[in-house]
Design a protein around this motif. Sequence first.
Motif, short mmCIF file in Angstrom:
data_model
loop_
_atom_site.label_atom_id
_atom_site.label_comp_id
_atom_site.label_asym_id
_atom_site.label_seq_id
_atom_site.Cartn_x
_atom_site.Cartn_y
_atom_site.Cartn_z
N CYS A 196 0.69 -1.21 0.13
CA CYS A 196 0.15 -0.05 0.05
C CYS A 196 0.71 1.04 -0.13
O CYS A 196 0.47 2.27 -0.49
CB CYS A 196 -0.90 -0.02 1.09
N TRP A 197 2.12 1.20 0.56
CA TRP A 197 2.98 2.22 0.93
C TRP A 197 3.59 2.62 -0.54
O TRP A 197 3.77 3.68 -0.93
CB TRP A 197 3.91 2.05 1.94
N MET A 198 4.17 1.57 -1.13
CA MET A 198 5.00 1.63 -2.33
C MET A 198 4.12 1.56 -3.75
O MET A 198 5.06 1.65 -4.82
CB MET A 198 6.15 0.82 -2.21
N PHE B 127 -2.13 -0.98 -6.04
CA PHE B 127 -2.40 -1.80 -4.92
C PHE B 127 -3.48 -0.97 -4.01
O PHE B 127 -4.42 -1.07 -3.39
CB PHE B 127 -1.43 -2.39 -4.04
N ARG B 128 -2.81 0.43 -3.90
CA ARG B 128 -3.51 1.57 -3.02
C ARG B 128 -5.04 1.69 -3.61
O ARG B 128 -6.02 1.85 -2.56
CB ARG B 128 -2.68 2.70 -2.87
N ARG B 129 -4.81 1.81 -4.72
CA ARG B 129 -6.24 2.06 -5.45
C ARG B 129 -7.39 1.09 -5.23
O ARG B 129 -8.39 1.28 -4.89
CB ARG B 129 -6.30 2.43 -6.96
N PHE C 99 -12.63 -1.34 0.09
CA PHE C 99 -13.39 -0.70 1.30
C PHE C 99 -14.02 0.57 0.97
O PHE C 99 -13.97 1.32 2.01
CB PHE C 99 -12.07 -0.57 2.27
N ALA C 100 -14.56 0.74 -0.38
CA ALA C 100 -15.14 2.22 -0.63
C ALA C 100 -16.48 2.33 0.08
O ALA C 100 -17.12 3.30 0.40
CB ALA C 100 -15.51 2.00 -1.91
N ILE D 126 -13.28 6.53 3.68
CA ILE D 126 -12.62 5.96 2.33
C ILE D 126 -13.07 6.96 1.28
O ILE D 126 -14.29 6.74 0.95
CB ILE D 126 -12.62 4.54 2.04
N HIS D 127 -12.50 7.65 0.78
CA HIS D 127 -12.86 8.66 -0.46
C HIS D 127 -11.84 8.27 -1.64
O HIS D 127 -10.58 8.47 -1.66
CB HIS D 127 -12.38 10.04 -0.03
N LEU D 128 -12.69 7.80 -2.71
CA LEU D 128 -12.18 7.21 -3.80
C LEU D 128 -12.04 8.32 -4.86
O LEU D 128 -13.30 9.07 -5.34
CB LEU D 128 -12.90 6.07 -4.46
#
Length: 140
Positions: free
Chosen positions: A56-58, A62-64, A70-71, A76-78
Amino acid sequence: MVVVVMFAVCWLPYHLYFIVTAYYPEINNTDYIQETYLAIYWLAMSNSMYNPIIYCWMNARFRRGFKQCFACLPFIHLTPEGSLNRRDARTSKKKSYSGAMTDFSRIGRNGTIQFRLSTRATLQAANETSFTHIADDGMK
């Protein structure tokens, strides 16, 4: 690289514990060995929790995906699909299985999204254009 280093840091004490106790079994009779073993075991098992954090950090993709999963949560703001910031655009380069970059988008300094096609796609487009010109010339 970070995932491999984290794996080594987490699991090395666990394996060293068993190597040391194989050569020096009397260590098992010392005070606080049970607590030491539990701490080492906890560290080894905690490795599986660090991988999603590192990804998630890198990795922007994956982050998206994590945010999309978890939207339904209120905090959580997409963002819209096409709006990546400069950091996300750099970390989300898509690669084909052959290792060639298939497409790449980047955010310019003025905030516009710029796209660049791969050499393979550019050559394919150039060939299609050339064949069109040849066919047009042959028809005249």
